[in-house]
Scaffold this motif. Structure first.
Motif, PDB file in Angstrom:
ATOM      1  N   LYS A  23      27.318  31.213  45.813  1.00  0.00           N
ATOM      2  CA  LYS A  23      26.375  31.608  44.760  1.00  0.00           C
ATOM      3  C   LYS A  23      24.907  31.435  45.152  1.00  0.00           C
ATOM      4  CE  LYS A  23      29.538  30.553  40.937  1.00  0.00           C
ATOM      5  NZ  LYS A  23      29.733  29.749  39.692  1.00  0.00           N
ATOM      6  N   PHE A  24      24.645  30.615  46.137  1.00  0.00           N
ATOM      7  CA  PHE A  24      23.258  30.295  46.480  1.00  0.00           C
ATOM      8  C   PHE A  24      23.034  30.363  47.982  1.00  0.00           C
ATOM      9  CE2 PHE A  24      24.165  28.140  42.489  1.00  0.00           C
ATOM     10  CZ  PHE A  24      23.062  28.472  41.717  1.00  0.00           C
ATOM     11  N   SER A  25      21.768  30.590  48.324  1.00  0.00           N
ATOM     12  CA  SER A  25      21.354  30.605  49.720  1.00  0.00           C
ATOM     13  C   SER A  25      20.066  29.803  49.853  1.00  0.00           C
ATOM     14  CB  SER A  25      21.109  32.043  50.201  1.00  0.00           C
ATOM     15  OG  SER A  25      22.276  32.821  50.084  1.00  0.00           O
ATOM     16  N   PRO A  26      19.778  29.272  51.023  1.00  0.00           N
ATOM     17  CA  PRO A  26      18.501  28.566  51.212  1.00  0.00           C
ATOM     18  C   PRO A  26      17.326  29.444  50.808  1.00  0.00           C
ATOM     19  CG  PRO A  26      19.945  28.162  53.072  1.00  0.00           C
ATOM     20  CD  PRO A  26      20.618  29.224  52.237  1.00  0.00           C
ATOM     21  N   GLY A  27      16.386  28.839  50.086  1.00  0.00           N
ATOM     22  CA  GLY A  27      15.219  29.572  49.599  1.00  0.00           C
ATOM     23  C   GLY A  27      15.336  30.016  48.167  1.00  0.00           C
ATOM     24  N   ASP A  28      16.560  30.031  47.616  1.00  0.00           N
ATOM     25  CA  ASP A  28      16.745  30.420  46.219  1.00  0.00           C
ATOM     26  C   ASP A  28      16.124  29.377  45.284  1.00  0.00           C
ATOM     27  OD1 ASP A  28      18.175  32.632  46.984  1.00  0.00           O
ATOM     28  OD2 ASP A  28      20.148  31.804  46.458  1.00  0.00           O
ATOM     29  N   LYS A  29      15.592  29.848  44.174  1.00  0.00           N
ATOM     30  CA  LYS A  29      15.183  28.927  43.119  1.00  0.00           C
ATOM     31  C   LYS A  29      16.429  28.520  42.342  1.00  0.00           C
ATOM     32  CE  LYS A  29      10.442  30.574  42.365  1.00  0.00           C
ATOM     33  NZ  LYS A  29       9.497  31.144  41.365  1.00  0.00           N
ATOM     34  N   ILE A  30      16.501  27.234  42.009  1.00  0.00           N
ATOM     35  CA  ILE A  30      17.722  26.697  41.417  1.00  0.00           C
ATOM     36  C   ILE A  30      17.394  25.652  40.363  1.00  0.00           C
ATOM     37  CG2 ILE A  30      17.900  24.902  43.185  1.00  0.00           C
ATOM     38  CD1 ILE A  30      20.928  25.212  43.108  1.00  0.00           C
ATOM     39  N   GLY A  31      18.234  25.558  39.354  1.00  0.00           N
ATOM     40  CA  GLY A  31      18.049  24.554  38.316  1.00  0.00           C
ATOM     41  C   GLY A  31      19.339  23.796  38.079  1.00  0.00           C
ATOM     42  N   VAL A  32      19.221  22.512  37.780  1.00  0.00           N
ATOM     43  CA  VAL A  32      20.355  21.678  37.398  1.00  0.00           C
ATOM     44  C   VAL A  32      20.068  21.182  35.990  1.00  0.00           C
ATOM     45  CG1 VAL A  32      21.735  19.638  37.924  1.00  0.00           C
ATOM     46  CG2 VAL A  32      20.713  20.978  39.791  1.00  0.00           C
ATOM     47  N   GLY A  33      20.963  21.509  35.059  1.00  0.00           N
ATOM     48  CA  GLY A  33      20.736  21.167  33.663  1.00  0.00           C
ATOM     49  C   GLY A  33      21.262  19.803  33.288  1.00  0.00           C
ATOM     50  N   CYS A  34      21.785  19.705  32.063  1.00  0.00           N
ATOM     51  CA  CYS A  34      22.207  18.418  31.517  1.00  0.00           C
ATOM     52  C   CYS A  34      23.564  17.957  32.034  1.00  0.00           C
ATOM     53  CB  CYS A  34      22.272  18.499  29.993  1.00  0.00           C
ATOM     54  SG  CYS A  34      20.692  18.882  29.213  1.00  0.00           S
ATOM     55  N   MET A  35      24.328  18.865  32.672  1.00  0.00           N
ATOM     56  CA  MET A  35      25.658  18.519  33.165  1.00  0.00           C
ATOM     57  C   MET A  35      25.764  18.765  34.660  1.00  0.00           C
ATOM     58  SD  MET A  35      28.156  20.281  30.353  1.00  0.00           S
ATOM     59  CE  MET A  35      27.283  21.853  30.517  1.00  0.00           C
ATOM     60  N   VAL A  36      26.536  17.941  35.325  1.00  0.00           N
ATOM     61  CA  VAL A  36      26.798  18.150  36.751  1.00  0.00           C
ATOM     62  C   VAL A  36      28.285  18.231  37.063  1.00  0.00           C
ATOM     63  CG1 VAL A  36      24.647  17.202  37.657  1.00  0.00           C
ATOM     64  CG2 VAL A  36      26.539  15.654  37.110  1.00  0.00           C
ATOM     65  N   ASP A  37      29.147  18.098  36.039  1.00  0.00           N
ATOM     66  CA  ASP A  37      30.581  18.216  36.278  1.00  0.00           C
ATOM     67  C   ASP A  37      31.330  18.204  34.948  1.00  0.00           C
ATOM     68  OD1 ASP A  37      32.810  18.567  37.840  1.00  0.00           O
ATOM     69  OD2 ASP A  37      32.691  16.622  38.857  1.00  0.00           O
ATOM     70  N   SER A  38      32.570  18.691  34.991  1.00  0.00           N
ATOM     71  CA  SER A  38      33.506  18.604  33.871  1.00  0.00           C
ATOM     72  C   SER A  38      34.892  18.809  34.449  1.00  0.00           C
ATOM     73  CB  SER A  38      33.194  19.655  32.800  1.00  0.00           C
ATOM     74  OG  SER A  38      33.504  20.958  33.269  1.00  0.00           O
ATOM     75  N   CYS A  39      35.927  18.703  33.630  1.00  0.00           N
ATOM     76  CA  CYS A  39      37.281  18.781  34.171  1.00  0.00           C
ATOM     77  C   CYS A  39      37.622  20.167  34.700  1.00  0.00           C
ATOM     78  CB  CYS A  39      38.298  18.344  33.122  1.00  0.00           C
ATOM     79  SG  CYS A  39      38.701  19.604  31.862  1.00  0.00           S
ATOM     80  N   LYS A  40      37.000  21.216  34.137  1.00  0.00           N
ATOM     81  CA  LYS A  40      37.203  22.618  34.536  1.00  0.00           C
ATOM     82  C   LYS A  40      38.625  23.111  34.283  1.00  0.00           C
ATOM     83  CE  LYS A  40      34.439  24.822  36.132  1.00  0.00           C
ATOM     84  NZ  LYS A  40      33.447  25.657  35.407  1.00  0.00           N
ATOM     85  N   SER A  41      39.408  22.381  33.465  1.00  0.00           N
ATOM     86  CA  SER A  41      40.786  22.810  33.206  1.00  0.00           C
ATOM     87  C   SER A  41      41.176  22.793  31.734  1.00  0.00           C
ATOM     88  CB  SER A  41      41.768  21.938  34.002  1.00  0.00           C
ATOM     89  OG  SER A  41      41.646  20.578  33.645  1.00  0.00           O
ATOM     90  N   CYS A  42      40.413  22.145  30.873  1.00  0.00           N
ATOM     91  CA  CYS A  42      40.760  22.114  29.446  1.00  0.00           C
ATOM     92  C   CYS A  42      40.360  23.422  28.777  1.00  0.00           C
ATOM     93  CB  CYS A  42      40.075  20.932  28.759  1.00  0.00           C
ATOM     94  SG  CYS A  42      38.277  21.113  28.562  1.00  0.00           S
TER      95      CYS A  42
END
Length: 298
Positions: A23-42
């Motif tokens: 999804k990303f390459s060096p030089g891209d502008k990027i943001g990290v919001g309020c979450m950094v992980d979840s179970c991804k299965s529920c």
């Protein structure tokens, strides 16, 4: 890198990526919001609402890692007071190249916090939307709801905020301490977003709802929320809450705000101003502004 006080979000530029990142390459502008992980299965993660993860999402600040994508399990997350960060690509947001990093940083908190309920309750032309509290969250609610075509009513206890509220998109202004004005506005709004974090009686805002209207509690107050049962029966109103937004909606919000030139009013500060700004926030911060911390000097 620009984290948002108190260090929940971080925005900057990609410096390197792992071998499996697509999804990303060096030089891209990027943001990290309020979450950094979840179970991804529920079921909630499957519905792109990771903030409601059944076993608990891992928040960027003050969370505890448990799914292996945000560092070793059992470790506390430490937020965005940093000049670098490692994040899983599924919990990062693409920031359009034309977007200013400093103004985009608060979108990852205030922006999605207001965008998510406006989308959930189908904000559109013809709706009358009240925004209670004209502060950091409220200003974004006003701007986004106006861009969605709604008639926006800014609601504040401070008459001094009327000019500022109208300058950023509010069509009407309602002083919550004016009993006559509040009575005149009763039953006139389809949706009210209550952004006030201080303990208060929210029933005055449910009084503003039209039949089948919805009051959304967003400010994290600890006082019980009450309303007369008659309103639920005879007007079928709803009172609910909303917590930030999932990654899909956060990306959608970012693209929407940038394309519509919607950014918060900000003040960029250096690390030596953190304590001063924290005191302002504690004392009420009557300014319609978001503080953005420049960590480039750390």
């Amino acid at each position: 890198m620009y984290p948002l006080t108190p260090g929940h979000e971080l925005i900057g530029t990609v410096t390197s990526v792992g071998s499996n990142v697509t999804k990303f390459s060096p030089g891209d502008k990027i943001g990290v919001g309020c979450m950094v992980d979840s179970c991804k299965s529920c079921k909630f993660c499957a519905q792109d609402e990771e903030q409601y993860c059944a076993t608990g999402s891992t928040f960027t600040y003050g969370g505890v890692t448990q799914y292996g994508r945000a560092g070793p399990n059992g470790k506390p997350t430490i937020g965005g007071y940093s000049n670098k960060m490692v994040v899983n690509e599924n919990f990062a947001i693409k920031v359009p190249a034309e977007a200013p990093l400093d103004k985009s940083a608060p979108l990852l908190c205030a922006g999605i916090t207001m965008y998510d309920p406006l989308k959930a309750f189908d904000c559109k032309p013809g709706m009358r939307v009240g925004i209670a509290g004209v502060g950091g969250l409220g200003q974004m609610g006003i701007k986004i709801a106006a861009a969605m075509g709604a008639t926006v009513i800014a609601i504040s206890r401070s008459p001094d905020k009327e000019a500022d509220a109208k300058a950023i998109g509010a069509h009407e202004f309602l002083v919550s301490t004016d009993e006559n004005a509040m009575k005149a506005a009763a039953g006139s709004m389809d949706l009210v977003l209550d952004t006030i974090s201080a303990c208060h009686d929210a029933e005055m805002y449910s009084d503003l709802l039209a039949t089948k209207g919805t009051l959304v509690m967003i400010g994290l107050q600890m006082a019980p929320v009450a309303s007369s049962c008659a309103k639920f029966l005879f007007k079928r109103i709803s009172i609910t809450g909303s917590l930030i937004g999932g990654i899909k909606n956060t990306q959608e919000m970012m693209d929407f705000c940038v394309s519509n030139n919607i950014y918060p009013d900000i003040e960029v500060i250096k690390t030596d101003k953190i304590s001063e700004c924290m005191h302002k926030l504690k004392d009420g911060n009557d300014r319609i502004v978001r503080y953005v911390l420049d960590c480039s000097s750390i």
